[in-house]
Design a protein around this motif. Structure first.
Motif, PDB file in Angstrom:
ATOM      1  N   LEU A   1       0.826  -1.208   0.000  1.00 58.60           N
ATOM      2  CA  LEU A   1       0.000   0.000   0.000  1.00 58.60           C
ATOM      3  C   LEU A   1       0.864   1.263   0.000  1.00 58.60           C
ATOM      4  N   VAL A   2       1.888   1.275   0.850  1.00 61.35           N
ATOM      5  CA  VAL A   2       2.767   2.444   0.951  1.00 61.35           C
ATOM      6  C   VAL A   2       3.519   2.656  -0.362  1.00 61.35           C
ATOM      7  N   ALA A   3       4.060   1.565  -0.931  1.00 64.67           N
ATOM      8  CA  ALA A   3       4.819   1.671  -2.181  1.00 64.67           C
ATOM      9  C   ALA A   3       3.943   2.200  -3.311  1.00 64.67           C
ATOM     10  N   ALA A   4       2.728   1.668  -3.430  1.00 65.46           N
ATOM     11  CA  ALA A   4       1.832   2.098  -4.505  1.00 65.46           C
ATOM     12  C   ALA A   4       1.399   3.555  -4.316  1.00 65.46           C
ATOM     13  N   THR A   5       1.163   3.962  -3.081  1.00 67.60           N
ATOM     14  CA  THR A   5       0.756   5.342  -2.812  1.00 67.60           C
ATOM     15  C   THR A   5       1.869   6.318  -3.172  1.00 67.60           C
ATOM     16  N   ILE A   6       3.091   5.997  -2.753  1.00 66.21           N
ATOM     17  CA  ILE A   6       4.233   6.846  -3.095  1.00 66.21           C
ATOM     18  C   ILE A   6       4.433   6.880  -4.607  1.00 66.21           C
ATOM     19  N   GLY A   7       4.270   5.710  -5.255  1.00 65.65           N
ATOM     20  CA  GLY A   7       4.423   5.648  -6.705  1.00 65.65           C
ATOM     21  C   GLY A   7       3.430   6.537  -7.425  1.00 65.65           C
ATOM     22  N   CYS A   8       2.183   6.504  -7.007  1.00 64.08           N
ATOM     23  CA  CYS A   8       1.163   7.379  -7.616  1.00 64.08           C
ATOM     24  C   CYS A   8       1.496   8.844  -7.397  1.00 64.08           C
ATOM     25  N   GLY A   9       1.980   9.154  -6.203  1.00 68.72           N
ATOM     26  CA  GLY A   9       2.365  10.528  -5.906  1.00 68.72           C
ATOM     27  C   GLY A   9       3.467  11.018  -6.828  1.00 68.72           C
ATOM     28  N   LEU A  10       4.463  10.174  -7.101  1.00 71.16           N
ATOM     29  CA  LEU A  10       5.550  10.559  -8.000  1.00 71.16           C
ATOM     30  C   LEU A  10       5.064  10.731  -9.431  1.00 71.16           C
ATOM     31  N   ILE A  11       4.167   9.849  -9.853  1.00 74.01           N
ATOM     32  CA  ILE A  11       3.650   9.937 -11.220  1.00 74.01           C
ATOM     33  C   ILE A  11       2.856  11.217 -11.432  1.00 74.01           C
ATOM     34  N   VAL A  12       1.984  11.526 -10.487  1.00 70.48           N
ATOM     35  CA  VAL A  12       1.132  12.712 -10.630  1.00 70.48           C
ATOM     36  C   VAL A  12       1.902  13.992 -10.322  1.00 70.48           C
ATOM     37  N   GLY A  13       2.811  13.930  -9.360  1.00 68.36           N
ATOM     38  CA  GLY A  13       3.510  15.122  -8.898  1.00 68.36           C
ATOM     39  C   GLY A  13       4.548  15.647  -9.857  1.00 68.36           C
ATOM     40  N   GLN A  14       5.158  14.762 -10.660  1.00 66.14           N
ATOM     41  CA  GLN A  14       6.184  15.202 -11.596  1.00 66.14           C
ATOM     42  C   GLN A  14       5.542  15.701 -12.885  1.00 66.14           C
ATOM     43  N   GLY A  15       5.959  16.864 -13.312  1.00 63.70           N
ATOM     44  CA  GLY A  15       5.397  17.425 -14.535  1.00 63.70           C
ATOM     45  C   GLY A  15       3.916  17.694 -14.391  1.00 63.70           C
ATOM     46  N   ILE A  16       3.515  18.207 -13.202  1.00 64.61           N
ATOM     47  CA  ILE A  16       2.096  18.376 -12.914  1.00 64.61           C
ATOM     48  C   ILE A  16       1.410  19.302 -13.915  1.00 64.61           C
ATOM     49  N   SER A  17       2.209  20.234 -14.513  1.00 67.12           N
ATOM     50  CA  SER A  17       1.621  21.150 -15.485  1.00 67.12           C
ATOM     51  C   SER A  17       1.240  20.446 -16.781  1.00 67.12           C
ATOM     52  N   THR A  18       1.878  19.286 -17.045  1.00 66.67           N
ATOM     53  CA  THR A  18       1.589  18.567 -18.278  1.00 66.67           C
ATOM     54  C   THR A  18       0.687  17.362 -18.061  1.00 66.67           C
TER      55      THR A  18
ATOM     56  N   LEU B   1       7.782   1.973 -11.170  1.00 67.58           N
ATOM     57  CA  LEU B   1       8.482   0.806 -10.623  1.00 67.58           C
ATOM     58  C   LEU B   1       8.057   0.524  -9.190  1.00 67.58           C
ATOM     59  N   LEU B   2       7.778   1.583  -8.416  1.00 60.69           N
ATOM     60  CA  LEU B   2       7.283   1.393  -7.048  1.00 60.69           C
ATOM     61  C   LEU B   2       5.915   0.714  -7.057  1.00 60.69           C
ATOM     62  N   ILE B   3       5.047   1.142  -7.974  1.00 61.65           N
ATOM     63  CA  ILE B   3       3.729   0.512  -8.082  1.00 61.65           C
ATOM     64  C   ILE B   3       3.874  -0.953  -8.440  1.00 61.65           C
ATOM     65  N   LEU B   4       4.680  -1.234  -9.466  1.00 63.38           N
ATOM     66  CA  LEU B   4       4.873  -2.618  -9.889  1.00 63.38           C
ATOM     67  C   LEU B   4       5.502  -3.454  -8.786  1.00 63.38           C
ATOM     68  N   GLY B   5       6.503  -2.867  -8.113  1.00 61.18           N
ATOM     69  CA  GLY B   5       7.154  -3.593  -7.022  1.00 61.18           C
ATOM     70  C   GLY B   5       6.188  -3.913  -5.899  1.00 61.18           C
ATOM     71  N   GLY B   6       5.339  -2.931  -5.565  1.00 64.31           N
ATOM     72  CA  GLY B   6       4.354  -3.158  -4.510  1.00 64.31           C
ATOM     73  C   GLY B   6       3.349  -4.226  -4.881  1.00 64.31           C
ATOM     74  N   VAL B   7       2.930  -4.229  -6.165  1.00 67.34           N
ATOM     75  CA  VAL B   7       1.959  -5.215  -6.613  1.00 67.34           C
ATOM     76  C   VAL B   7       2.567  -6.612  -6.629  1.00 67.34           C
ATOM     77  N   VAL B   8       3.812  -6.725  -7.130  1.00 68.50           N
ATOM     78  CA  VAL B   8       4.484  -8.032  -7.128  1.00 68.50           C
ATOM     79  C   VAL B   8       4.639  -8.540  -5.705  1.00 68.50           C
ATOM     80  N   TRP B   9       5.077  -7.662  -4.798  1.00 72.44           N
ATOM     81  CA  TRP B   9       5.248  -8.044  -3.391  1.00 72.44           C
ATOM     82  C   TRP B   9       3.922  -8.488  -2.790  1.00 72.44           C
ATOM     83  N   LEU B  10       2.853  -7.767  -3.133  1.00 70.29           N
ATOM     84  CA  LEU B  10       1.531  -8.116  -2.627  1.00 70.29           C
ATOM     85  C   LEU B  10       1.072  -9.455  -3.189  1.00 70.29           C
ATOM     86  N   ARG B  11       1.299  -9.690  -4.464  1.00 72.59           N
ATOM     87  CA  ARG B  11       0.780 -10.880  -5.109  1.00 72.59           C
ATOM     88  C   ARG B  11       1.580 -12.134  -4.781  1.00 72.59           C
TER      89      ARG B  11
END
Length: 305
Positions: A139-156, A284-294
């Motif tokens: 959960l933590v890894a996926a949340t941080i991953g989403c934050g990085l995806i949305v937070g970087q280049g927020i104007s685009t 990669l954080l999202i994928l890593g979290g999902v693999v770890w979860l699964r």
């Protein structure tokens, strides 16, 4: 006798190989969904008509597969519940495509792939399943991953597009939790055929109300829509179901984590998309979290997109 014993030993290995190849093939098909949809958008196909044709083609193919492989159908007492799943799946498909229409295919796929983590939260809230350390880490890894995806280049990055994808995540998570109960004793191919047909009817009626579901006149667009229904819906659904039969849902889920990687690579190769470095880290954080979860059996199986 020794020969018989040897055959008994290699038969599971053959099933393992077939199951692995089936899931890899399924992930390749699903991985192309977002990219093919983007190509359809670029060729002037609107979201709802595209979904209607996708599921019409997929339904026809699945009914054909049912006739060839397994003629069983769900019992009457399950039909109503499957129809309700079709409504939920339609909502998921529509919101995902509305988001995909606004953001790059690679970002859409990576954000959408947080849905296994949401499933864990739902099962914790609704069914009281224990939130283990492994699940909390995911959960933590996926949340941080989403934050990085949305937070970087927020104007685009189109925030509305991200919100549509997150809504799709919630719907598919609810679909998976619900389908775990509804589809437990339902013939896999027959149940999926009924589900996809329900989705096709809903999307077609929505498309007619939206402004029509005209058949494209150019060959390229027709081929793209056919590929969406065949290679990115009907075939991967069938391969995933067969893979579960051969290697079980836990291993099938683990191998399917290659799907967003396929989407990212195809988007880069065919659409010229590029991820910012920190967005790639977030993915990669999202994928890593999902693999770890699964790697932990949750008792819930995957569902089609």
């Amino acid at each position: 006798m020794a020969g018989i014993g040897y055959l008994r030993e290699i038969r599971p290995m053959r099933n393992e190989t077939k199951g692995t190849l089936a899931i890899v093939g399924s992930s390749l098909g699903y991985g192309g969904l977002a990219v093919l949809s983007k190509i359809a958008f670029e060729r002037g196909v609107d979201v709802v008509p595209m979904l209607a044709w996708r599921f019409i083609v997929a339904s026809i193919v699945l009914w054909g597969v049912r006739i060839l492989l397994d003629r069983r159908l769900p019992t009457r007492d399950r039909i109503g519940a499957i129809l309700s799943l079709g409504v939920l799946y339609s909502g998921n498909s529509l919101t995902f495509m509305l988001g995909l229409d606004r953001i790059p295919a690679s970002l859409a796929s990576l954000v959408f792939f947080t849905y296994p983590v949401v499933v864990v939260l739902i099962t914790r809230i609704w069914f009281g399943e224990r939130l283990t350390r492994r699940r909390l880490t995911a959960l933590v890894a996926a949340t941080i991953g989403c934050g990085l995806i949305v937070g970087q280049g927020i104007s685009t990055v189109d925030v509305i597009g991200i919100l549509w994808i997150l809504l799709a995540v919630g719907m598919i998570a609810g679909f998976i939790v619900r389908s775990h109960v509804v589809l437990a004793d339902v013939p896999a191919i027959g149940g999926t055929a009924v589900l996809l047909t329900t989705t096709a009817v809903i999307m077609t009626l929505t498309g007619l109300a939206w402004g029509g579901v005209a058949v494209p006149t150019d060959t390229t667009t027709l081929l793209v829509l056919a590929a969406l229904g065949l290679t990115s819906t009907a075939i991967p659904v069938t391969l995933f179901l067969l893979g579960i039969q051969w290697i079980g849902p836990a291993k099938a889920s683990i191998f399917s984590t290659m799907e967003p990687l396929v989407t990212v690579l195809l988007a880069m190769a065919l659409l010229g998309e590029r991820l910012l470095p920190l967005q790639l880290v977030g993915g990669l954080l999202i994928l890593g979290g999902v693999v770890w979860l699964r790697l932990e059996r949750t008792g819930l199986e995957d569902a089609p997109h």
